[in-house]
Write a protein that holds these residues in place. Structure first.
Motif, PDB file in Angstrom:
ATOM      1  N   MET A 138      32.483  42.640  -0.103  1.00  0.00           N
ATOM      2  CA  MET A 138      31.460  42.746  -1.148  1.00  0.00           C
ATOM      3  C   MET A 138      30.091  43.069  -0.560  1.00  0.00           C
ATOM      4  O   MET A 138      29.310  43.818  -1.140  1.00  0.00           O
ATOM      5  CB  MET A 138      31.388  41.449  -1.947  1.00  0.00           C
ATOM      6  N   LEU A 139      29.803  42.499   0.613  1.00  0.00           N
ATOM      7  CA  LEU A 139      28.540  42.792   1.279  1.00  0.00           C
ATOM      8  C   LEU A 139      28.815  43.209   2.717  1.00  0.00           C
ATOM      9  O   LEU A 139      29.550  42.531   3.437  1.00  0.00           O
ATOM     10  CB  LEU A 139      27.629  41.555   1.271  1.00  0.00           C
ATOM     11  N   ARG A 140      28.216  44.315   3.121  1.00  0.00           N
ATOM     12  CA  ARG A 140      28.331  44.767   4.508  1.00  0.00           C
ATOM     13  C   ARG A 140      26.931  45.087   5.032  1.00  0.00           C
ATOM     14  O   ARG A 140      26.209  45.882   4.432  1.00  0.00           O
ATOM     15  CB  ARG A 140      29.218  46.008   4.606  1.00  0.00           C
ATOM     16  N   VAL A 141      26.572  44.438   6.116  1.00  0.00           N
ATOM     17  CA  VAL A 141      25.280  44.649   6.768  1.00  0.00           C
ATOM     18  C   VAL A 141      25.563  45.237   8.143  1.00  0.00           C
ATOM     19  O   VAL A 141      26.308  44.653   8.932  1.00  0.00           O
ATOM     20  CB  VAL A 141      24.502  43.325   6.886  1.00  0.00           C
ATOM     21  N   GLU A 142      24.962  46.390   8.414  1.00  0.00           N
ATOM     22  CA  GLU A 142      25.258  47.102   9.657  1.00  0.00           C
ATOM     23  C   GLU A 142      23.983  47.391  10.441  1.00  0.00           C
ATOM     24  O   GLU A 142      23.071  48.039   9.927  1.00  0.00           O
ATOM     25  CB  GLU A 142      25.969  48.426   9.354  1.00  0.00           C
ATOM     26  N   ASN A 143      23.940  46.875  11.661  1.00  0.00           N
ATOM     27  CA  ASN A 143      22.851  47.179  12.604  1.00  0.00           C
ATOM     28  C   ASN A 143      21.466  46.982  11.984  1.00  0.00           C
ATOM     29  O   ASN A 143      20.561  47.795  12.160  1.00  0.00           O
ATOM     30  CB  ASN A 143      22.989  48.604  13.135  1.00  0.00           C
ATOM     31  N   LEU A 144      21.309  45.883  11.288  1.00  0.00           N
ATOM     32  CA  LEU A 144      20.073  45.610  10.545  1.00  0.00           C
ATOM     33  C   LEU A 144      18.989  45.035  11.454  1.00  0.00           C
ATOM     34  O   LEU A 144      19.220  44.086  12.206  1.00  0.00           O
ATOM     35  CB  LEU A 144      20.358  44.618   9.417  1.00  0.00           C
ATOM     36  N   SER A 145      17.799  45.608  11.349  1.00  0.00           N
ATOM     37  CA  SER A 145      16.601  45.063  11.989  1.00  0.00           C
ATOM     38  C   SER A 145      15.529  44.935  10.916  1.00  0.00           C
ATOM     39  O   SER A 145      15.412  45.795  10.033  1.00  0.00           O
ATOM     40  CB  SER A 145      16.107  45.969  13.118  1.00  0.00           C
ATOM     41  N   ALA A 146      14.750  43.861  10.987  1.00  0.00           N
ATOM     42  CA  ALA A 146      13.695  43.639   9.997  1.00  0.00           C
ATOM     43  C   ALA A 146      12.662  42.677  10.564  1.00  0.00           C
ATOM     44  O   ALA A 146      12.912  41.962  11.539  1.00  0.00           O
ATOM     45  CB  ALA A 146      14.280  43.093   8.691  1.00  0.00           C
ATOM     46  N   GLY A 147      11.495  42.658   9.949  1.00  0.00           N
ATOM     47  CA  GLY A 147      10.443  41.756  10.400  1.00  0.00           C
ATOM     48  C   GLY A 147       9.251  41.814   9.481  1.00  0.00           C
ATOM     49  O   GLY A 147       9.345  42.261   8.328  1.00  0.00           O
ATOM     50  N   TYR A 148       8.091  41.389  10.000  1.00  0.00           N
ATOM     51  CA  TYR A 148       6.882  41.293   9.194  1.00  0.00           C
ATOM     52  C   TYR A 148       5.699  41.862   9.977  1.00  0.00           C
ATOM     53  O   TYR A 148       5.477  41.507  11.135  1.00  0.00           O
ATOM     54  CB  TYR A 148       6.582  39.831   8.844  1.00  0.00           C
ATOM     55  N   GLU A 149       4.942  42.749   9.343  1.00  0.00           N
ATOM     56  CA  GLU A 149       3.713  43.289   9.899  1.00  0.00           C
ATOM     57  C   GLU A 149       3.897  43.788  11.335  1.00  0.00           C
ATOM     58  O   GLU A 149       3.100  43.477  12.230  1.00  0.00           O
ATOM     59  CB  GLU A 149       2.604  42.241   9.835  1.00  0.00           C
ATOM     60  N   GLY A 150       4.973  44.521  11.539  1.00  0.00           N
ATOM     61  CA  GLY A 150       5.215  45.122  12.836  1.00  0.00           C
ATOM     62  C   GLY A 150       5.921  44.240  13.845  1.00  0.00           C
ATOM     63  O   GLY A 150       6.271  44.693  14.940  1.00  0.00           O
ATOM     64  N   VAL A 151       6.130  42.976  13.505  1.00  0.00           N
ATOM     65  CA  VAL A 151       6.834  42.052  14.406  1.00  0.00           C
ATOM     66  C   VAL A 151       8.307  42.003  14.012  1.00  0.00           C
ATOM     67  O   VAL A 151       8.642  41.620  12.880  1.00  0.00           O
ATOM     68  CB  VAL A 151       6.230  40.635  14.343  1.00  0.00           C
ATOM     69  N   VAL A 152       9.186  42.391  14.909  1.00  0.00           N
ATOM     70  CA  VAL A 152      10.619  42.396  14.630  1.00  0.00           C
ATOM     71  C   VAL A 152      11.166  40.972  14.758  1.00  0.00           C
ATOM     72  O   VAL A 152      10.986  40.317  15.782  1.00  0.00           O
ATOM     73  CB  VAL A 152      11.371  43.334  15.597  1.00  0.00           C
ATOM     74  N   VAL A 153      11.820  40.499  13.699  1.00  0.00           N
ATOM     75  CA  VAL A 153      12.355  39.132  13.670  1.00  0.00           C
ATOM     76  C   VAL A 153      13.863  39.128  13.895  1.00  0.00           C
ATOM     77  O   VAL A 153      14.397  38.265  14.599  1.00  0.00           O
ATOM     78  CB  VAL A 153      12.009  38.440  12.330  1.00  0.00           C
ATOM     79  N   ILE A 154      14.572  40.072  13.267  1.00  0.00           N
ATOM     80  CA  ILE A 154      16.017  40.194  13.480  1.00  0.00           C
ATOM     81  C   ILE A 154      16.314  41.579  14.043  1.00  0.00           C
ATOM     82  O   ILE A 154      15.708  42.564  13.641  1.00  0.00           O
ATOM     83  CB  ILE A 154      16.822  39.947  12.185  1.00  0.00           C
TER      84      ILE A 154
END
Length: 234
Positions: free
Chosen positions: A1-17
């Motif tokens: 139902m949900l597939r997450v692939e090679n995900l990167s994310a963060g806040y204000e230019g700072v990568v968290v995941i």
């Protein structure tokens, strides 16, 4: 139902995941566990559109939702119960619930959903007219989960269900998520109470410093010496 692939994310230019990949099958109860600051909440926010991904792809029920706005996603059947409950404190319990049904136009369906969530959380029935701010922490968490169910979701993602609850209530609230899963709603839960989450989850992913470092069934991870030493004090 949900597939997450090679995900990167963060806040204000700072990568968290960074570069995380996981999936949730239809009807599963999947947990993402780990210590505070591991990136668990950011992961859910990226899935639900509250944080825009920096890279990667998110597919929900066959639809690519990467980069979709947060207000567009609930209509697809994905409901997010955020960390900290985020209720409207001055509004009644009932009105808080009704805000969760904003994607539904059928009044009979809304009434049926109210009835369902009241059956799931009987304590809320007598408090329907009370302001949300007058409820206990456990009751407020029930309202938050019930509100998430009001949109008739295919999948419920829940962030830190046990946060701020008395120990005696943690197992009860987490157990409710298992009950919701048995109703046919897929559940993805982020949780710091690692042992309790693993005992209930079909499968789980362990996050550390923005990356997924282990995965397996709840039972497999509970039996892991590494997990027991890192999160359970053994």
């Amino acid at each position: 139902m949900l597939r997450v692939e090679n995900l990167s994310a963060g806040y204000e230019g700072v990568v968290v995941i960074r570069d995380i990949t996981f999936e949730v099958g239809k009807g599963e109860f999947v947990a993402i566990v780990g210590s505070n600051g591991a990136g668990k909440s950011t992961t859910l926010k990226a899935v639900s559109g509250m944080v825009r991904p920096l890279a990667g792809r998110i597919t929900f029920d066959g639809t690519d939702i990467t980069g979709m706005r947060a207000h567009e996603i609930p209509a697809l059947g994905l409901s997010h119960v955020p960390e900290g409950r985020r209720l409207f404190p001055k509004m009644s319990v009932m009105n808080n619930l009704l805000t969760g049904a904003h994607t539904i136009r059928d009044q009979k369906q809304i009434a049926a959903n109210v009835e369902k969530v009241m059956e799931l959380f009987p304590a809320l029935k007598a408090r329907a007219s009370q302001k949300a701010e007058t409820l206990s922490g456990g009751e407020q968490q029930m309202v938050a989960i019930a509100r998430g169910l009001m949109s008739s979701p295919k999948m419920l993602i829940v962030d830190e269900t046990s946060l701020g609850l008395m120990p005696t209530l943690v197992e009860k609230v987490l157990g409710t998520l298992k009950d919701i899963c048995s109703m046919g709603i897929t559940v993805l839960a982020v949780e710091q109470k690692v042992e309790k989450a693993l005992r209930l989850a079909d499968r789980a992913y362990v996050m550390q410093t923005g990356r997924i470092v282990m995965s397996g069934t709840g039972a497999e991870l509970l039996a892991s010496d590494e997990i027991r030493a890192a999160y359970m004090g053994f």
